[in-house]
Enzyme design. Structure first.
Site, short mmCIF file in Angstrom:
data_model
loop_
_atom_site.label_atom_id
_atom_site.label_comp_id
_atom_site.label_asym_id
_atom_site.label_seq_id
_atom_site.Cartn_x
_atom_site.Cartn_y
_atom_site.Cartn_z
N GLU A 1 -0.60 1.76 -5.17
CA GLU A 1 -0.12 3.13 -5.07
C GLU A 1 -1.22 4.14 -5.44
O GLU A 1 -0.98 5.34 -5.41
CB GLU A 1 1.13 3.26 -5.97
CG GLU A 1 1.85 4.57 -5.99
CD GLU A 1 1.35 5.46 -7.10
OE1 GLU A 1 1.68 6.66 -7.10
OE2 GLU A 1 0.60 4.98 -7.97
N TRP A 2 -2.41 3.62 -5.80
CA TRP A 2 -3.62 4.41 -6.08
C TRP A 2 -3.53 5.23 -7.38
O TRP A 2 -4.35 6.12 -7.61
CB TRP A 2 -3.97 5.35 -4.93
CG TRP A 2 -3.83 4.77 -3.56
CD1 TRP A 2 -4.03 3.47 -3.20
CD2 TRP A 2 -3.45 5.46 -2.37
NE1 TRP A 2 -3.80 3.29 -1.85
CE2 TRP A 2 -3.44 4.50 -1.32
CE3 TRP A 2 -3.12 6.78 -2.08
CZ2 TRP A 2 -3.10 4.83 0.00
CZ3 TRP A 2 -2.79 7.10 -0.77
CH2 TRP A 2 -2.79 6.14 0.25
N GLY A 3 -2.52 4.96 -8.20
CA GLY A 3 -2.41 5.67 -9.47
C GLY A 3 -1.94 7.11 -9.36
O GLY A 3 -2.00 7.87 -10.33
N ASP B 288 -9.35 4.00 -3.81
CA ASP B 288 -10.12 2.85 -3.35
C ASP B 288 -11.55 2.85 -3.88
O ASP B 288 -12.20 3.89 -3.97
CB ASP B 288 -10.18 2.82 -1.82
CG ASP B 288 -8.85 2.47 -1.20
OD1 ASP B 288 -7.90 2.15 -1.94
OD2 ASP B 288 -8.75 2.54 0.04
N ASP C 76 0.81 -1.22 0.00
CA ASP C 76 0.00 0.00 0.00
C ASP C 76 0.85 1.28 0.00
O ASP C 76 2.09 1.22 -0.07
CB ASP C 76 -0.94 -0.05 1.21
CG ASP C 76 -2.33 0.47 0.90
OD1 ASP C 76 -2.49 1.27 -0.03
OD2 ASP C 76 -3.28 0.07 1.60
#
Length: 405
Positions: free
Chosen positions: A186-188, A208, A153
């Site tokens: 890494e959520w982009g 998310d 994460d």
């Protein structure tokens, strides 16, 4: 002296070459999008060994394993709040009284692969010890436990360079010597699709997901993304995905409270996107409808197709969107999505359209070739492309067709 210089250069060259090879990920993994289950969407940090063993057992009896789901992944909350005196992570003895190796062995004994979670920052998103500064030590520990999949994460990363952090962990996994899928969560934020293929097998392309099809509700000052929010962010990055390196639009919310048609559309779209399929529901409480969605083998076959390409949006008008996914053997999957709030009538004249995709060099003129149409959800053949495709599609629902010559 010349001989010594040449010898020294040769040693340096070999060292550099070995370091370069050493930094590579395990290339043989995830040639199709990984499939599995993750604990976060339903349980967050409220996990323990008895609950999870029950989930593992249900994994088998529910038909999930037979449908192709392989990985059983623990998310945040499995460890104690402090490392031990040697700097090692410790499985929470209250939650895992037999230790993590014993639990991993249980997962493996059922024919599944075992996954675990940590974070590139100093702490995980739930405040447990992160991996920053302990990459090689943690990777060796995971390898000793038999970990097959690491979700990594991006919380508590102030001042940390994303490329450097994920490259370091990738090297640590390689050095530990056990092949494990590396999932970059890494959520982009730093466009990982442009640089992460050398490090991992998949990378999150957005923030998310939440349990909503059209729009989520903010909670505690934070608002997750809906299924459609995430879908709209995928078309521009499809060229970066393929066998061994996948865009990840986040885990599935199927079975977590959306309507049946929304769950069905959500799962269909993720399969069209060649997305990793990580279920996040309580497997012990699945309805027959939820089970039928998650174990639809014809749709899973589209997700797992060997060509390994994402769909693209071919057409959009008045709430109807058409997505096309080129498949191996010159076949196609086509998804008609009705994202309006009313039923819509579709009248699609195949011969008025040419399907072209520069990425796969697909070019299909339905005036030159006739294809059979198979309705995936209805599980029946419905004619050919020689005739108009006519169907009423409900609000927030889909029709998915497989086209074969």
């Amino acid at each position: 002296m010349k001989f010594k210089s040449k010898a020294l250069l040769a040693v340096l060259f070999c060292t550099m070459a070995s370091v370069s090879a050493f930094a590579q990920k395990f290339e043989e993994l995830a040639q199709t999008p990984p499939m599995g289950w993750n604990s976060w969407n339903t349980f967050q940090t409220k996990i323990d060994e008895p609950l999870l063993k029950g989930m593992v057992d249900t994994y088998l009896t529910s038909g999930m394993k037979d449908a192709g789901y392989t990985y059983f992944v623990l998310d945040d909350g499995w460890m104690t709040m402090e490392r031990d005196k040697d700097g090692n992570l410790v499985a929470d003895p209250q939650k895992f009284p037999n230790g993590m190796k014993a639990f991993a062995d249980y997962v493996h004994s059922k024919g599944l692969k075992f996954g675990i979670y940590n974070c590139a920052g100093t702490k995980t998103c739930a405040g447990y010890p992160g991996t920053r500064g302990y990459e090689y030590q943690d990777a060796r520990l995971y390898a000793s436990w038999g970990v097959d999949y690491l979700k990594f994460d991006w919380c508590n990363t102030e001042g940390i360079n994303a490329k450097e952090a994920y490259a370091t962990m990738a090297k640590a996994i390689r050095a530990a010597g056990r092949p494990m899928i590396f999932s970059l969560c890494e959520w982009g934020q730093h466009q990982p699709w442009k640089w992460a293929a050398k490090d991992g097998q998949l990378w999150r392309s957005t923030g998310d997901i939440g349990n909503a099809f059209e729009e989520t509700v903010a909670k505690d000052g934070w608002k997750p993304l809906s299924v459609l929010n995430i879908l709209d962010r995928q078309d521009s990055i499809r060229q970066y995905a393929g066998p061994g390196h996948w865009n990840d639009p986040d885990m599935l919310e199927v079975g977590n409270g959306m309507k049946y048609n929304e769950d069905k559309a959500h799962f269909s779209l993720w399969c069209m996107l060649a997305a990793p399929l990580m279920a996040g529901n309580d497997l012990r409480k699945m309805s027959e409808q939820t089970t039928a969605i998650l174990t639809n083998k014809e749709l899973i076959a589209i997700d797992q197709d060997a060509l390994g390409v994402e769909c693209f949006k071919y057409y959009s008008f008045d709430g109807i969107e058409i997505f096309v996914k080129p498949l191996a053997n010159n076949e196609l999957a086509i998804c008609f999505l009705n994202r309006s709030n009313r039923p819509q009538n579709v009248n699609f004249d195949w011969k008025a359209h040419i399907i072209s995709d520069a990425i796969t060099k697909t070019n299909i003129d339905f005036n030159q070739a006739t294809y059979k149409l198979h309705d995936i959800w209805a599980k029946k053949d419905i004619g050919t492309t020689d005739k108009l495709f006519k169907q009423t599609i409900g609000a927030d629902d889909v029709v998915v067709l497989r086209l074969t010559k």
